[in-house]
Design a protein around this motif. Structure first.
Motif, PDB file in Angstrom:
ATOM      1  N   ALA A  28       4.938   1.847  -9.844  1.00  0.00           N
ATOM      2  CA  ALA A  28       6.139   2.659  -9.587  1.00  0.00           C
ATOM      3  C   ALA A  28       6.219   3.812 -10.579  1.00  0.00           C
ATOM      4  CB  ALA A  28       7.390   1.797  -9.693  1.00  0.00           C
ATOM      5  N   GLN A  29       6.827   4.900 -10.154  1.00  0.00           N
ATOM      6  CA  GLN A  29       6.979   6.052 -11.044  1.00  0.00           C
ATOM      7  C   GLN A  29       8.436   6.413 -11.297  1.00  0.00           C
ATOM      8  OE1 GLN A  29       4.619   9.311  -9.503  1.00  0.00           O
ATOM      9  NE2 GLN A  29       2.783   8.528 -10.506  1.00  0.00           N
ATOM     10  N   PHE A  31      13.164  -7.965   2.819  1.00  0.00           N
ATOM     11  CA  PHE A  31      13.664  -8.027   1.458  1.00  0.00           C
ATOM     12  C   PHE A  31      13.301  -6.746   0.708  1.00  0.00           C
ATOM     13  CE2 PHE A  31      13.282 -12.394   2.868  1.00  0.00           C
ATOM     14  CZ  PHE A  31      14.465 -12.964   2.399  1.00  0.00           C
ATOM     15  N   PRO A  32      14.012  -6.460  -0.391  1.00  0.00           N
ATOM     16  CA  PRO A  32      13.726  -5.220  -1.134  1.00  0.00           C
ATOM     17  C   PRO A  32      12.269  -5.069  -1.573  1.00  0.00           C
ATOM     18  CG  PRO A  32      15.807  -6.141  -1.863  1.00  0.00           C
ATOM     19  CD  PRO A  32      15.201  -7.164  -0.940  1.00  0.00           C
ATOM     20  N   ALA A  33      11.568  -6.173  -1.785  1.00  0.00           N
ATOM     21  CA  ALA A  33      10.171  -6.076  -2.225  1.00  0.00           C
ATOM     22  C   ALA A  33       9.283  -5.400  -1.181  1.00  0.00           C
ATOM     23  CB  ALA A  33       9.615  -7.462  -2.549  1.00  0.00           C
ATOM     24  N   THR A  34       9.728  -5.417   0.083  1.00  0.00           N
ATOM     25  CA  THR A  34       8.971  -4.721   1.128  1.00  0.00           C
ATOM     26  C   THR A  34       9.728  -3.517   1.683  1.00  0.00           C
ATOM     27  OG1 THR A  34       9.844  -6.298   2.761  1.00  0.00           O
ATOM     28  CG2 THR A  34       7.668  -6.754   1.832  1.00  0.00           C
ATOM     29  N   TYR A  35      11.072  -3.628   1.705  1.00  0.00           N
ATOM     30  CA  TYR A  35      11.878  -2.526   2.235  1.00  0.00           C
ATOM     31  C   TYR A  35      13.124  -2.421   1.362  1.00  0.00           C
ATOM     32  CZ  TYR A  35      14.263   0.496   5.630  1.00  0.00           C
ATOM     33  OH  TYR A  35      14.901   1.550   6.242  1.00  0.00           O
ATOM     34  N   GLU A  39       0.821  -1.221   0.000  1.00  0.00           N
ATOM     35  CA  GLU A  39       0.000   0.000   0.000  1.00  0.00           C
ATOM     36  C   GLU A  39       0.849   1.264   0.000  1.00  0.00           C
ATOM     37  OE1 GLU A  39      -2.685  -0.245   3.281  1.00  0.00           O
ATOM     38  OE2 GLU A  39      -3.762  -1.987   2.485  1.00  0.00           O
ATOM     39  N   SER A  40       2.165   1.101  -0.036  1.00  0.00           N
ATOM     40  CA  SER A  40       3.060   2.261  -0.048  1.00  0.00           C
ATOM     41  C   SER A  40       2.796   3.111  -1.297  1.00  0.00           C
ATOM     42  CB  SER A  40       4.516   1.810  -0.050  1.00  0.00           C
ATOM     43  OG  SER A  40       5.371   2.916  -0.256  1.00  0.00           O
ATOM     44  N   GLY A  84      13.840   2.573   1.831  1.00  0.00           N
ATOM     45  CA  GLY A  84      12.824   1.957   2.668  1.00  0.00           C
ATOM     46  C   GLY A  84      11.507   1.671   1.984  1.00  0.00           C
ATOM     47  N   HIS A  85      11.436   1.893   0.672  1.00  0.00           N
ATOM     48  CA  HIS A  85      10.180   1.679  -0.051  1.00  0.00           C
ATOM     49  C   HIS A  85      10.211   0.368  -0.847  1.00  0.00           C
ATOM     50  CE1 HIS A  85       8.776   5.700   0.963  1.00  0.00           C
ATOM     51  NE2 HIS A  85       9.931   6.200   0.545  1.00  0.00           N
TER      52      HIS A  85
END
Length: 389
Positions: A95-96, A173-177, A51-52, A181-182
């Motif tokens: 993602a942008q 993991f990068p998929a969450t952090y 939801e980020s 941190g995104h």
């Protein structure tokens, strides 16, 4: 390249829901081409479900694995295929912003990518409101400083953030952090460049070749004592014998196959008894690592012990030093191999070397130290006589 159909998959997808891209990638069975083989669609779904409001796409173009140059060739021949794959992933997960972290030595390739980004922006295929839609995506090229460890995705992210290139604790993991941190999708050049064709032609088309565990094709590199060192594309499931005979032009005159290093520096030393093993991401359990898809073919003039020492020397120099097992273990292992090659072994050297392999594999902080044990243990298994001379 733009005028001959590149970005067709993106233009098609912009008329559909982002979810359809993820479904197609999941159904295709596409796996990451960097060496670990993690399912690409699953990684994208993790990020899409977050939801980020801020998400990132990162392309790992830090191609510093010995023997490997496939990503460089892809960038040289069609940089737009990579950019389109990143844009499709960005649209799919929301993602942008994206980054291409490219090896510092790849200066011409970095310039080529920057030029391609400019071309795509001019045609409304990257940047703000792509093709008149609400989807915006910007890509920047970031040049690395020559650290092998930055091929590890979390060390790459640390470096991209301006920190020392050292791996992070995982999880998270990068998929969450990931970046700042995104949630972040990290894949290599070959993986992103494969996405547009899957979206255009469909998952069943992609699954029509390869193996059940690893559908599709892969870029392979064959080097060493073959008549035709080359880069080639072939379905997963190809054997080392096929690679040598069909793509490498056979062994050089007066050369007999002795062994091969498969997968890159952290690969397996493969004897002739395993020449016919079908190679994919599951073949490591049979003694033949796929890794990044590189095969170094060695004839009777090459000692597996000497090659192993060179690999340990490489890892010793490229260790980031963050954890003791890798920092000290690679150094001590290389020292023992030096003594063995000089025929100055001391009592207990072989047992110590075997224990160091276990230590590296089980206690190193990241994949660099953990994977050093792969060539070591394959050498112990298949070339034990060389350690006792």
């Amino acid at each position: 390249a733009i005028s001959v159909g590149i970005y067709s998959a993106l233009q098609k997808s912009l008329k559909e829901k982002p979810e359809k891209i993820i479904e197609e990638i999941e159904n295709s069975g596409l796996r990451g081409r960097g060496g670990a083989g993690f399912p690409t669609g699953r990684k994208m779904r993790f990020v899409a479900q977050s939801e980020s409001p801020v998400k990132y796409i990162i392309c790992n173009a830090d191609e510093s694995e010995p023997l490997v140059f496939k990503d460089r060739v892809l960038i040289d021949t069609n940089p737009h295929k990579l950019l389109e794959g990143m844009a499709l992933a960005a649209y799919a997960v929301g993602a942008q912003e994206g980054y291409i972290y490219i090896r510092g030595e790849y200066k011409p390739q970095a310039l080529r990518l920057e030029n391609a980004i400019h071309q795509a922006k001019e045609r409304g295929l990257l940047g703000e409101r792509i093709q008149g839609t609400d989807f915006s995506f910007h890509i920047k090229v970031h040049r690395g400083a020559g650290a092998y460890i930055c091929g590890e995705e979390t060390a790459l992210i640390e470096s991209l953030e301006g920190k020392r290139g050292e791996p992070r604790i995982r999880p998270p993991f990068p998929a969450t952090y990931g970046y700042h941190g995104h949630p972040t999708v990290v894949n290599n050049v070959e993986t992103f460049a494969t996405i547009p064709d899957i979206i255009l032609h469909g998952a069943s088309w992609y699954r029509s070749v390869g193996t059940s565990a690893c559908p599709g094709t892969k870029l392979f590199i064959i080097l060493g004592h073959v008549n035709r060192p080359t880069l080639f594309e072939a379905p997963y499931g190809i054997s080392l014998r096929q690679a040598i005979e069909e793509f490498g032009g056979g062994m050089q005159p007066d050369s007999e196959f002795h062994f091969a290093l498969t997968g890159g520096a952290a690969g397996t030393l493969v004897p002739s008894s395993l020449l016919d093993v079908p190679i994919d991401y599951t073949s490591t359990s049979k003694g033949v690592s796929l890794g990044a898809g590189a095969f170094l073919i060695c004839d009777q003039t090459v000692s597996p012990l000497v090659l192993l020492r060179e690999l340990l020397f490489f890892f010793e120099k490229e260790s980031c030093g963050k954890c003791t097992p890798c920092r000290v273990g690679t150094y001590q292992s290389r020292q023992i191999l030096d003594r063995m090659i000089a025929r100055k072994s001391i009592t207990g050297d072989l047992e110590t070397l075997q224990n160091l392999a276990d230590l590296l594999q089980n206690t190193s902080f990241c994949g660099l130290g953990q994977s050093v044990a792969i060539p070591m243990k394959s050498a112990f298994t298949h070339f034990a006589e060389h350690f006792k001379e």
